[in-house]
Design a protein around this motif. Structure first.
Motif, PDB file in Angstrom:
ATOM      1  N   ALA B  59      33.698  54.536  34.663  1.00  0.00           N
ATOM      2  CA  ALA B  59      33.223  55.005  35.965  1.00  0.00           C
ATOM      3  C   ALA B  59      34.036  54.302  37.039  1.00  0.00           C
ATOM      4  CB  ALA B  59      31.747  54.684  36.123  1.00  0.00           C
ATOM      5  N   GLY B  60      34.012  54.871  38.232  1.00  0.00           N
ATOM      6  CA  GLY B  60      34.720  54.261  39.340  1.00  0.00           C
ATOM      7  C   GLY B  60      36.056  54.917  39.598  1.00  0.00           C
ATOM      8  N   ASP B  61      36.691  54.427  40.635  1.00  0.00           N
ATOM      9  CA  ASP B  61      37.939  55.042  41.080  1.00  0.00           C
ATOM     10  C   ASP B  61      39.034  53.977  41.166  1.00  0.00           C
ATOM     11  OD1 ASP B  61      39.442  57.209  42.022  1.00  0.00           O
ATOM     12  OD2 ASP B  61      39.249  56.466  44.071  1.00  0.00           O
ATOM     13  N   ILE B  62      40.230  54.325  40.696  1.00  0.00           N
ATOM     14  CA  ILE B  62      41.361  53.382  40.763  1.00  0.00           C
ATOM     15  C   ILE B  62      42.527  54.075  41.445  1.00  0.00           C
ATOM     16  CG2 ILE B  62      42.949  51.939  39.418  1.00  0.00           C
ATOM     17  CD1 ILE B  62      40.932  51.832  37.197  1.00  0.00           C
ATOM     18  N   ARG B  63      43.172  53.362  42.333  1.00  0.00           N
ATOM     19  CA  ARG B  63      44.403  53.855  42.964  1.00  0.00           C
ATOM     20  C   ARG B  63      45.450  52.742  42.895  1.00  0.00           C
ATOM     21  NH1 ARG B  63      42.741  57.983  42.482  1.00  0.00           N
ATOM     22  NH2 ARG B  63      42.299  59.707  43.875  1.00  0.00           N
ATOM     23  N   VAL B  64      46.625  53.106  42.404  1.00  0.00           N
ATOM     24  CA  VAL B  64      47.743  52.156  42.376  1.00  0.00           C
ATOM     25  C   VAL B  64      48.901  52.822  43.109  1.00  0.00           C
ATOM     26  CG1 VAL B  64      49.328  50.867  40.905  1.00  0.00           C
ATOM     27  CG2 VAL B  64      46.978  51.199  40.174  1.00  0.00           C
ATOM     28  N   LEU B  65      49.358  52.208  44.164  1.00  0.00           N
ATOM     29  CA  LEU B  65      50.393  52.789  45.026  1.00  0.00           C
ATOM     30  C   LEU B  65      49.992  54.206  45.448  1.00  0.00           C
ATOM     31  CD1 LEU B  65      53.496  51.626  42.948  1.00  0.00           C
ATOM     32  CD2 LEU B  65      52.700  50.609  45.072  1.00  0.00           C
ATOM     33  N   GLY B  66      48.712  54.392  45.656  1.00  0.00           N
ATOM     34  CA  GLY B  66      48.184  55.689  46.093  1.00  0.00           C
ATOM     35  C   GLY B  66      48.038  56.702  44.969  1.00  0.00           C
ATOM     36  N   MET B  67      48.343  56.297  43.736  1.00  0.00           N
ATOM     37  CA  MET B  67      48.285  57.240  42.611  1.00  0.00           C
ATOM     38  C   MET B  67      47.105  56.917  41.695  1.00  0.00           C
ATOM     39  SD  MET B  67      52.323  57.614  41.642  1.00  0.00           S
ATOM     40  CE  MET B  67      52.893  55.970  42.016  1.00  0.00           C
ATOM     41  N   ASP B  68      46.663  57.941  40.990  1.00  0.00           N
ATOM     42  CA  ASP B  68      45.549  57.778  40.060  1.00  0.00           C
ATOM     43  C   ASP B  68      46.102  57.509  38.656  1.00  0.00           C
ATOM     44  OD1 ASP B  68      43.380  57.979  38.405  1.00  0.00           O
ATOM     45  OD2 ASP B  68      42.674  59.903  39.189  1.00  0.00           O
ATOM     46  N   PRO B  69      45.835  56.333  38.089  1.00  0.00           N
ATOM     47  CA  PRO B  69      46.404  56.018  36.757  1.00  0.00           C
ATOM     48  C   PRO B  69      45.972  56.981  35.657  1.00  0.00           C
ATOM     49  CG  PRO B  69      45.392  54.079  37.737  1.00  0.00           C
ATOM     50  CD  PRO B  69      45.035  55.235  38.613  1.00  0.00           C
ATOM     51  N   ARG B  70      44.847  57.675  35.862  1.00  0.00           N
ATOM     52  CA  ARG B  70      44.408  58.628  34.832  1.00  0.00           C
ATOM     53  C   ARG B  70      45.340  59.825  34.758  1.00  0.00           C
ATOM     54  NH1 ARG B  70      38.041  57.960  35.996  1.00  0.00           N
ATOM     55  NH2 ARG B  70      38.892  57.649  38.053  1.00  0.00           N
ATOM     56  N   ARG B  71      45.878  60.209  35.915  1.00  0.00           N
ATOM     57  CA  ARG B  71      46.724  61.412  35.941  1.00  0.00           C
ATOM     58  C   ARG B  71      48.196  61.105  36.149  1.00  0.00           C
ATOM     59  NH1 ARG B  71      42.325  62.202  38.872  1.00  0.00           N
ATOM     60  NH2 ARG B  71      40.742  63.572  38.003  1.00  0.00           N
ATOM     61  N   GLN B  72      48.480  59.960  36.751  1.00  0.00           N
ATOM     62  CA  GLN B  72      49.883  59.684  37.110  1.00  0.00           C
ATOM     63  C   GLN B  72      50.352  58.346  36.532  1.00  0.00           C
ATOM     64  OE1 GLN B  72      48.330  60.385  41.111  1.00  0.00           O
ATOM     65  NE2 GLN B  72      50.290  61.322  41.589  1.00  0.00           N
ATOM     66  N   ALA B  73      49.928  58.089  35.304  1.00  0.00           N
ATOM     67  CA  ALA B  73      50.246  56.788  34.691  1.00  0.00           C
ATOM     68  C   ALA B  73      51.760  56.575  34.583  1.00  0.00           C
ATOM     69  CB  ALA B  73      49.606  56.702  33.317  1.00  0.00           C
ATOM     70  N   LEU B  74      52.490  57.615  34.217  1.00  0.00           N
ATOM     71  CA  LEU B  74      53.937  57.431  34.019  1.00  0.00           C
ATOM     72  C   LEU B  74      54.638  57.156  35.347  1.00  0.00           C
ATOM     73  CD1 LEU B  74      54.737  60.140  31.318  1.00  0.00           C
ATOM     74  CD2 LEU B  74      53.949  57.795  31.026  1.00  0.00           C
ATOM     75  N   ALA B  75      54.195  57.864  36.397  1.00  0.00           N
ATOM     76  CA  ALA B  75      54.794  57.639  37.730  1.00  0.00           C
ATOM     77  C   ALA B  75      54.497  56.216  38.198  1.00  0.00           C
ATOM     78  CB  ALA B  75      54.245  58.660  38.720  1.00  0.00           C
ATOM     79  N   ILE B  76      53.300  55.737  37.900  1.00  0.00           N
ATOM     80  CA  ILE B  76      52.952  54.358  38.276  1.00  0.00           C
ATOM     81  C   ILE B  76      53.842  53.374  37.510  1.00  0.00           C
ATOM     82  CG2 ILE B  76      51.151  52.579  38.082  1.00  0.00           C
ATOM     83  CD1 ILE B  76      49.092  54.799  38.660  1.00  0.00           C
ATOM     84  N   ARG B  77      53.987  53.615  36.207  1.00  0.00           N
ATOM     85  CA  ARG B  77      54.795  52.679  35.399  1.00  0.00           C
ATOM     86  C   ARG B  77      56.262  52.681  35.832  1.00  0.00           C
ATOM     87  NH1 ARG B  77      52.658  54.380  29.515  1.00  0.00           N
ATOM     88  NH2 ARG B  77      50.493  54.604  30.155  1.00  0.00           N
ATOM     89  N   ARG B  78      56.729  53.814  36.354  1.00  0.00           N
ATOM     90  CA  ARG B  78      58.116  53.858  36.840  1.00  0.00           C
ATOM     91  C   ARG B  78      58.263  53.055  38.129  1.00  0.00           C
ATOM     92  NH1 ARG B  78      58.471  59.160  34.574  1.00  0.00           N
ATOM     93  NH2 ARG B  78      57.471  60.155  36.341  1.00  0.00           N
TER      94      ARG B  78
END
Lengths: 251, 313
Positions: B59-78
């Motif tokens: 539950a809850g919401d996570i944003r990393v550099l404005g991205m959602d790790p659930r949907r944009q994990a690869l973009a975050i890792r890049r």
């Protein structure tokens, strides 16, 4: 260090480096497989101590059962034991792509020694003692079994922390299948049903051929191969899902 | 600074029936070095794995550099650099081969920077990874995490297993290469003295909850130890309800109270003419008081039959 422009990286370049890595880790296993299975076939055929068909059956057992079982053990488990699997899973690449490359190289790894055995058989003996349909059926059988044993072992052992445990799973699958076939055969005494079930199993394929006319062997096995595509795809999808999940953390 | 590079809102995670994170809310401002502290098993690594999309929150919401790790994990890792405690490289590869292996995964990979860092870290491109020392391996890991010029760096106990000198050198490298360059550093550790000199902000995670989240200087100003003579401790006990005690220890003829909101507590003690002296604490001591402190003990300095913990004050 901010302000970097991000361009979607080429998936082909990723595949290329992953392939290079896997091939580097596999080449010695492939060479060993070629040496042992190819050597067995060459010496067996050349010496003529045993019939050509016995050499072929030996090739099926060694190249279709034992070698793939050994090969399946380290595919993921070796990296898990070493810890380098974490690096692969943290790369900005889909986990399924990493596993797909690993699987592809492993399949090539178990097929290459069989192709070498086929070439040696063709060069040294051809159809001198074995009829063509039996010749091709045994090679098809070896190939099918090799891919099956490799995939079942690798996929069911995808979360195991070391190679020994993957090997145990593979052995359990092989022995379990054979025992189940014997049990069904004994309990049901229904040859057709035994064959129908055997067609779905990784190592029960001998039973598919049992009692059939040798002219039907190749077409029977091709039919079985189509079913195995479905089973192995489902198994692989399960493995890809489990592969992408990291283990529990300590904190 | 308004921009936050990491935002967690009421994040929950459990492994089976074991809760690991409980309603964790956290935000990390851009460009800062953020120390994420907690004991072993507090949930630090779980949090980091959720930030990079390796595991999903319940539950809850996570944003990393404005991205959602659930949907944009690869973009975050890049976009980020990630150096983990359990990072194992491929032993058979040479250092140069490792760099070549990593390059296609990062479109912003800077080969010139990688060469520069190789020299700086005194790593030979021809050396096999399996022959590197622990310190060299960590430095190679740091190089790999830096060479694509990440916008944010996540360090998950990277100095674990290094000797004290190597740990200091690693921190010096991190500071020299990242701080002042606009890169946010999310530094997770349980070795507090290691992060204290570099951290702008500190969050303490305990049993899956954030119990402290504050700029490092504010935390040092806010949490102090007040030492009161033994015979005046009962008088101080009368004001316990008005002070935020975190830990009480007895040392010789004095009682040492570690408390939050130290300014108000000092005012209260002065107003009531209770003799005291104020001791500044380092992050280690603050962490200890926050996490394992026993604020309810003892109920009285003169209580008989109570086991009193001796501590150096």
């Amino acid at each position: 260090m901010t302000g970097a422009i991000h361009i979607a990286p080429s998936r082909w370049q990723m595949i290329a480096v992953l392939l290079r890595k896997e091939l580097h880790e596999w080449w010695s296993a492939i060479a060993l497989g070629c040496f042992t299975i190819g050597g067995f076939v060459a010496i067996g055929l050349q010496s003529r101590l045993i019939p050509d068909e016995a050499v072929l059956i030996g090739m099926v057992i060694s190249g279709g059962l034992i070698f793939p079982l050994i090969c399946a053990m380290p595919v993921v488990a070796a990296e898990r034991a070493e810890g380098s699997v974490n690096l692969l899973l943290r790369l900005p690449a889909p986990a399924w792509l990493v596993l797909a490359v690993k699987t592809a190289v492993a399949v090539v790894g178990v097929i290459v020694p069989l192709l070498l055995a086929l070439a040696i058989m063709g060069a040294l003996a051809g159809y001198r003692e074995v009829r063509p349909n039996i010749f091709w059926a045994l090679f098809l059988l070896a190939g099918l079994m090799a891919v099956n044993v490799l995939m079942w072992t690798m996929c069911l052992g995808i979360r195991q922390p070391n190679e020994a445990r993957v090997g145990l799973i593979g052995a359990a699958v092989c022995i379990g299948t054979v025992m189940t076939m014997f049990f069904i055969d004994d309990a049901l005494s229904n040859e057709q049903m035994v064959k129908a079930i055997a067609a779905w199993t990784p190592v029960g394929l001998f039973a598919v051929l049992d009692g059939s006319r040798s002219e039907e062997f190749v077409s029977l096995l091709l039919g079985v191969a189509a079913r195995h595509v479905v089973v192995l795809s489902l198994l692989w999808a399960y493995a890809a899902w489990r592969f992408s999940q990291p283990g529990r953390t300590r904190g | 600074m308004d921009e936050h590079v990491i935002e967690l809102k009421q994040v929950r995670k459990a492994f089976g029936r074991t809760p690991v994170l409980n309603e964790v809310t956290l935000s990390v401002p851009a460009g800062q070095t953020f120390a994420f502290l907690g004991r072993n098993g507090a949930g630090k690594t779980t949090t980091i794995r959720m930030l990079v999309g390796l595991i999903q929150p319940e539950a809850g919401d996570i944003r990393v550099l404005g991205m959602d790790p659930r949907r944009q994990a690869l973009a975050i890792r890049r976009s980020i650099g990630y150096l983990a405690e359990d990072q194992q490289l491929f032993g058979w590869m040479r250092v140069q081969q490792t760099l070549e292996f990593m390059t296609p995964f990062y479109p912003t990979w800077d080969a010139a920077l990688a060469r520069k860092l190789l020299e700086r870290f005194e790593l030979s491109p021809r050396q096999r990874v399996k022959h590197l020392s622990k310190g060299q391996s960590v430095r190679l890991g740091l190089l790999l995490a830096l060479a694509h010029r990440p916008r944010m760096m996540i360090l998950d106990d990277p100095a674990l297993g290094l000797d004290p000198i190597m740990r200091k050198q690693l921190n010096r490298d991190v500071i020299a290469l990242l701080q002042g360059d606009g890169v946010t550093v999310f530094y997770s550790s349980h070795l507090l003295y290691e992060v204290e000199p570099v951290a702008d902000q500190v969050a303490i995670l305990d049993h899956g909850r954030i119990i402290v989240n504050s700029p490092t200087e504010d935390l040092r100003d806010d949490v102090k130890q007040i030492v009161i003579p033994h015979d005046e401790f009962d008088a101080a006990l009368n004001f316990r309800g008005d002070m935020h005690w975190r830990d009480v220890q007895r040392g010789g003829r004095e009682m040492a109270i570690t408390l939050k909101d130290a300014g108000n507590a000092v005012d209260l003690l002065q107003a009531n003419r209770i003799t005291h002296r104020v001791v500044d604490l380092n992050l280690d001591e603050i962490f200890e008081a926050m996490v394992v402190g026993r604020p309810d003990y003892p109920t009285s300095a003169t209580a008989n039959g109570v086991k009193v913990e001796e501590a150096a004050v």
